[in-house]
Design a protein around this motif. Structure first.
Motif, PDB file in Angstrom:
ATOM      1  N   SER A 113       0.862  -1.182   0.000  1.00 17.49           N
ATOM      2  CA  SER A 113       0.000   0.000   0.000  1.00 17.49           C
ATOM      3  C   SER A 113       0.899   1.233   0.000  1.00 17.49           C
ATOM      4  N   LEU A 114       0.338   2.370  -0.377  1.00 19.79           N
ATOM      5  CA  LEU A 114       1.128   3.600  -0.459  1.00 19.79           C
ATOM      6  C   LEU A 114       1.727   3.976   0.892  1.00 19.79           C
ATOM      7  N   ASP A 115       0.931   3.931   1.962  1.00 20.53           N
ATOM      8  CA  ASP A 115       1.453   4.267   3.290  1.00 20.53           C
ATOM      9  C   ASP A 115       2.581   3.332   3.704  1.00 20.53           C
ATOM     10  N   SER A 116       2.500   2.073   3.295  1.00 21.41           N
ATOM     11  CA  SER A 116       3.520   1.081   3.666  1.00 21.41           C
ATOM     12  C   SER A 116       4.845   1.309   2.952  1.00 21.41           C
ATOM     13  N   SER A 117       4.798   1.952   1.798  1.00 16.68           N
ATOM     14  CA  SER A 117       6.002   2.095   0.983  1.00 16.68           C
ATOM     15  C   SER A 117       7.070   2.972   1.627  1.00 16.68           C
ATOM     16  N   VAL A 118       6.718   3.754   2.643  1.00 16.65           N
ATOM     17  CA  VAL A 118       7.704   4.617   3.296  1.00 16.65           C
ATOM     18  C   VAL A 118       8.143   4.081   4.660  1.00 16.65           C
ATOM     19  N   GLY A 152      -4.115   6.499  12.483  1.00 21.92           N
ATOM     20  CA  GLY A 152      -5.066   6.748  11.408  1.00 21.92           C
ATOM     21  C   GLY A 152      -4.666   6.178  10.066  1.00 21.92           C
ATOM     22  N   LYS A 153      -3.805   5.203  10.053  1.00 19.35           N
ATOM     23  CA  LYS A 153      -3.319   4.610   8.795  1.00 19.35           C
ATOM     24  C   LYS A 153      -3.603   3.109   8.768  1.00 19.35           C
ATOM     25  N   ILE A 154      -3.606   2.573   7.560  1.00 19.65           N
ATOM     26  CA  ILE A 154      -3.657   1.123   7.369  1.00 19.65           C
ATOM     27  C   ILE A 154      -2.446   0.759   6.517  1.00 19.65           C
ATOM     28  N   TYR A 155      -1.520   0.037   7.122  1.00 18.66           N
ATOM     29  CA  TYR A 155      -0.298  -0.397   6.447  1.00 18.66           C
ATOM     30  C   TYR A 155      -0.487  -1.850   6.004  1.00 18.66           C
ATOM     31  N   VAL A 156      -0.159  -2.133   4.745  1.00 17.14           N
ATOM     32  CA  VAL A 156      -0.338  -3.478   4.210  1.00 17.14           C
ATOM     33  C   VAL A 156       0.992  -3.961   3.640  1.00 17.14           C
ATOM     34  N   PHE A 157       1.385  -5.174   4.027  1.00 19.76           N
ATOM     35  CA  PHE A 157       2.628  -5.773   3.554  1.00 19.76           C
ATOM     36  C   PHE A 157       2.352  -7.198   3.074  1.00 19.76           C
ATOM     37  N   ASP A 158       2.964  -7.571   1.954  1.00 14.63           N
ATOM     38  CA  ASP A 158       2.899  -8.958   1.481  1.00 14.63           C
ATOM     39  C   ASP A 158       4.166  -9.661   1.943  1.00 14.63           C
ATOM     40  N   TYR A 159       4.033 -10.965   2.213  1.00 11.63           N
ATOM     41  CA  TYR A 159       5.204 -11.751   2.577  1.00 11.63           C
ATOM     42  C   TYR A 159       5.302 -12.963   1.657  1.00 11.63           C
ATOM     43  N   PHE A 160       6.537 -13.389   1.423  1.00 14.98           N
ATOM     44  CA  PHE A 160       6.814 -14.589   0.632  1.00 14.98           C
ATOM     45  C   PHE A 160       7.953 -15.306   1.332  1.00 14.98           C
ATOM     46  N   ILE A 161       7.804 -16.615   1.547  1.00 12.07           N
ATOM     47  CA  ILE A 161       8.764 -17.390   2.323  1.00 12.07           C
ATOM     48  C   ILE A 161       9.273 -18.579   1.513  1.00 12.07           C
TER      49      ILE A 161
END
Length: 109
Positions: A70-75, A98-107
């Protein structure tokens, strides 16, 4: 789905009067998405955010790759520390309220 434990309960600027972030996981032991919701939290200072326990342990320490989704997560800078049974996410940067941070993971092992 792996089991997620929120560790960020002590990382708020005002520990006694703040709600920890809501952190959820969707996916499996190979890939998925972690969402960090700070809508009702104060600023989350650097520290351990969450521990993700694998459904089935790996034979050796796997490689865990985390990507902003997500855009907020990129920083935001995150660190991850993996063992054969889990990985822990630590935020290097503050997480703003007030934010929602989204990250993908790959293992991979």
């Amino acid at each position: 789905t792996p089991t997620l434990t929120v560790l960020a309960t002590q990382n708020t600027q005002d520990n006694q009067n703040s709600t920890p972030p809501i952190i959820t996981i969707e996916g499996n032991d190979i890939a998925g998405t972690i969402t960090i919701n700070t809508i009702n939290s104060q600023t989350i200072t650097p520290g351990e955010l969450a521990k993700i326990e694998f459904t089935k342990a790996y034979a050796k320490r796997p490689t865990v790759m985390i990507s902003p989704a997500s855009l907020d997560s990129s920083v935001i800078k995150l660190n991850r520390d993996a063992t054969p049974t889990n990985f822990t996410l630590t935020n290097i940067d503050q997480l703003q309220p007030g934010k929602i941070y989204v990250f993908d993971y790959f293992i991979v092992e």
